[in-house]
Design a protein around this motif. Structure first.
Motif, PDB file in Angstrom:
ATOM      1  N   GLY A  37      47.092  30.104 -31.570  1.00  0.00           N
ATOM      2  CA  GLY A  37      48.078  30.032 -30.367  1.00  0.00           C
ATOM      3  C   GLY A  37      48.045  30.964 -29.614  1.00  0.00           C
ATOM      4  O   GLY A  37      47.494  32.260 -29.652  1.00  0.00           O
ATOM      5  N   ILE A  38      48.554  30.841 -28.368  1.00  0.00           N
ATOM      6  CA  ILE A  38      48.678  31.958 -27.175  1.00  0.00           C
ATOM      7  C   ILE A  38      50.296  31.647 -26.461  1.00  0.00           C
ATOM      8  O   ILE A  38      50.356  30.546 -26.063  1.00  0.00           O
ATOM      9  CB  ILE A  38      47.762  31.755 -26.356  1.00  0.00           C
ATOM     10  CG1 ILE A  38      46.440  31.902 -26.764  1.00  0.00           C
ATOM     11  CG2 ILE A  38      48.007  32.709 -25.054  1.00  0.00           C
ATOM     12  CD1 ILE A  38      45.215  31.753 -25.727  1.00  0.00           C
ATOM     13  N   ALA A  39      50.685  32.665 -26.580  1.00  0.00           N
ATOM     14  CA  ALA A  39      51.932  32.889 -25.811  1.00  0.00           C
ATOM     15  C   ALA A  39      51.815  33.166 -24.536  1.00  0.00           C
ATOM     16  O   ALA A  39      51.276  34.197 -24.313  1.00  0.00           O
ATOM     17  CB  ALA A  39      53.248  33.680 -26.341  1.00  0.00           C
ATOM     18  N   VAL A  40      52.088  32.625 -23.493  1.00  0.00           N
ATOM     19  CA  VAL A  40      51.868  32.713 -21.974  1.00  0.00           C
ATOM     20  C   VAL A  40      53.116  33.045 -21.419  1.00  0.00           C
ATOM     21  O   VAL A  40      54.100  32.473 -21.468  1.00  0.00           O
ATOM     22  CB  VAL A  40      51.198  31.571 -21.449  1.00  0.00           C
ATOM     23  CG1 VAL A  40      51.137  31.817 -19.971  1.00  0.00           C
ATOM     24  CG2 VAL A  40      50.024  30.993 -21.834  1.00  0.00           C
ATOM     25  N   ILE A  41      53.121  34.444 -20.821  1.00  0.00           N
ATOM     26  CA  ILE A  41      54.394  34.949 -20.313  1.00  0.00           C
ATOM     27  C   ILE A  41      54.384  35.015 -18.524  1.00  0.00           C
ATOM     28  O   ILE A  41      53.507  35.256 -18.049  1.00  0.00           O
ATOM     29  CB  ILE A  41      54.609  36.580 -20.758  1.00  0.00           C
ATOM     30  CG1 ILE A  41      54.513  36.358 -22.141  1.00  0.00           C
ATOM     31  CG2 ILE A  41      55.982  36.921 -20.259  1.00  0.00           C
ATOM     32  CD1 ILE A  41      54.972  35.605 -23.214  1.00  0.00           C
ATOM     33  N   GLN A  42      55.490  34.196 -18.317  1.00  0.00           N
ATOM     34  CA  GLN A  42      55.648  33.919 -16.795  1.00  0.00           C
ATOM     35  C   GLN A  42      55.523  35.210 -15.739  1.00  0.00           C
ATOM     36  O   GLN A  42      55.690  36.470 -16.368  1.00  0.00           O
ATOM     37  CB  GLN A  42      57.110  33.403 -16.600  1.00  0.00           C
ATOM     38  CG  GLN A  42      58.195  34.364 -17.002  1.00  0.00           C
ATOM     39  CD  GLN A  42      59.625  33.778 -17.063  1.00  0.00           C
ATOM     40  OE1 GLN A  42      59.783  32.685 -17.501  1.00  0.00           O
ATOM     41  NE2 GLN A  42      60.492  34.264 -16.033  1.00  0.00           N
ATOM     42  N   GLU A  43      55.340  35.031 -14.599  1.00  0.00           N
ATOM     43  CA  GLU A  43      55.436  36.152 -13.541  1.00  0.00           C
ATOM     44  C   GLU A  43      56.882  36.132 -13.308  1.00  0.00           C
ATOM     45  O   GLU A  43      58.017  35.308 -13.780  1.00  0.00           O
ATOM     46  CB  GLU A  43      54.635  35.835 -12.272  1.00  0.00           C
ATOM     47  CG  GLU A  43      53.284  35.822 -12.481  1.00  0.00           C
ATOM     48  CD  GLU A  43      52.479  35.515 -11.255  1.00  0.00           C
ATOM     49  OE1 GLU A  43      53.122  35.758 -10.000  1.00  0.00           O
ATOM     50  OE2 GLU A  43      51.354  35.090 -11.205  1.00  0.00           O
ATOM     51  N   TRP A  44      57.302  36.863 -12.290  1.00  0.00           N
ATOM     52  CA  TRP A  44      58.689  36.897 -11.930  1.00  0.00           C
ATOM     53  C   TRP A  44      59.601  35.665 -11.126  1.00  0.00           C
ATOM     54  O   TRP A  44      60.682  35.762 -11.166  1.00  0.00           O
ATOM     55  CB  TRP A  44      58.718  38.110 -11.039  1.00  0.00           C
ATOM     56  CG  TRP A  44      58.428  38.181  -9.635  1.00  0.00           C
ATOM     57  CD1 TRP A  44      57.592  37.175  -9.128  1.00  0.00           C
ATOM     58  CD2 TRP A  44      58.694  39.099  -8.602  1.00  0.00           C
ATOM     59  NE1 TRP A  44      57.233  37.543  -7.942  1.00  0.00           N
ATOM     60  CE2 TRP A  44      57.798  38.731  -7.237  1.00  0.00           C
ATOM     61  CE3 TRP A  44      59.302  40.306  -8.359  1.00  0.00           C
ATOM     62  CZ2 TRP A  44      57.568  39.547  -6.315  1.00  0.00           C
ATOM     63  CZ3 TRP A  44      59.219  41.090  -7.423  1.00  0.00           C
ATOM     64  CH2 TRP A  44      58.477  40.555  -6.364  1.00  0.00           C
TER      65      TRP A  44
END
Length: 223
Positions: free
Chosen positions: A30-37
């Motif tokens: 799994g990979i948690a992808v974290i958004q830009e602003w």
């Protein structure tokens, strides 16, 4: 397969997110992808699809709870209102725990604001196995880099005005001094050089950083 989901945070509250998995691989890493602003917009969903296409389960926590910024001023305002400690230790950790329930190993990758949170996850989220930060560096008061005991990869832009390169150099020196397993790369580009919807997009730098991230996850996440 992709869908909107609700997942549980460590404090018991629920949080929304966008989930996707490669066909026929419900137990893939799994990979948690974290958004830009900007929020959980179509661009960050396309980033998530890249990782699904590469064979990973993906969860993008919706840190703005459905809101999206339409311009830089609004995005900066939303980012300034975000509680980074809560986002890292509750939303991001909850997303990683969700993935960990069906995956032996889970990584985190973030961009800009998300890059800061990816480093914070490396510091403060014990379920994280590997972290990648694209042009995001947490402030000194957010945590001690010497606490990081997982592999960390960072991508910095030499012309970044949000996270100046001297700040990146100082951060890498702390990683070196602490003996943290890390890779740090620099690109002759501007901030957010991988965002194809923004003016600073640099396809050459983006492709190289993507390949390095792909190789890093392949090395450190159980296939």
């Amino acid at each position: 397969m992709s869908r909107q989901i609700e997942f549980t945070r460590p404090d018991g509250a629920t949080a929304p997110g966008f989930y996707a998995e490669p066909e026929g691989q419900p137990n893939a890493p799994g990979i948690a992808v974290i958004q830009e602003w900007w929020g959980l917009n179509d661009q960050i969903k396309r980033v998530g699809k890249q990782w699904t296409d590469a064979g990973y389960r993906v969860l993008i926590p919706d840190l703005y709870r459905g809101d999206k910024a339409l311009d830089a001023a609004e995005a900066e305002h939303k980012m300034d209102e975000l509680d980074f400690t809560d986002a890292a230790t509750q939303d991001v950790r909850g997303a990683i725990q969700y993935l960990k329930a069906d995956s032996d190993s889970v990584g985190v990758i973030g961009f800009c604001m998300g890059g800061v949170l990816a480093v914070l996850a490396a510091m403060h989220v014990p379920e994280t196995d590997v972290a990648v930060s694209w042009y995001g560096i947490p402030p000194d008061e957010a945590g001690d880099p010497s606490q990081i005991d997982i592999p960390l990869q960072c991508h910095f832009a030499t012309e970044d005005t949000f996270f100046p390169i001297d700040q990146a150099e100082a951060f890498e020196n702390k990683l070196k001094a602490a003996g943290v397993e890390h890779e740090c790369y620099r690109y002759e580009a501007k901030h957010a050089f991988a965002n194809e919807d923004w003016d600073n997009y640099d396809p050459e730098a983006s492709h190289l950083a993507w390949q390095r991230s792909l190789d890093f996850f392949a090395k450190h996440l159980t296939p």
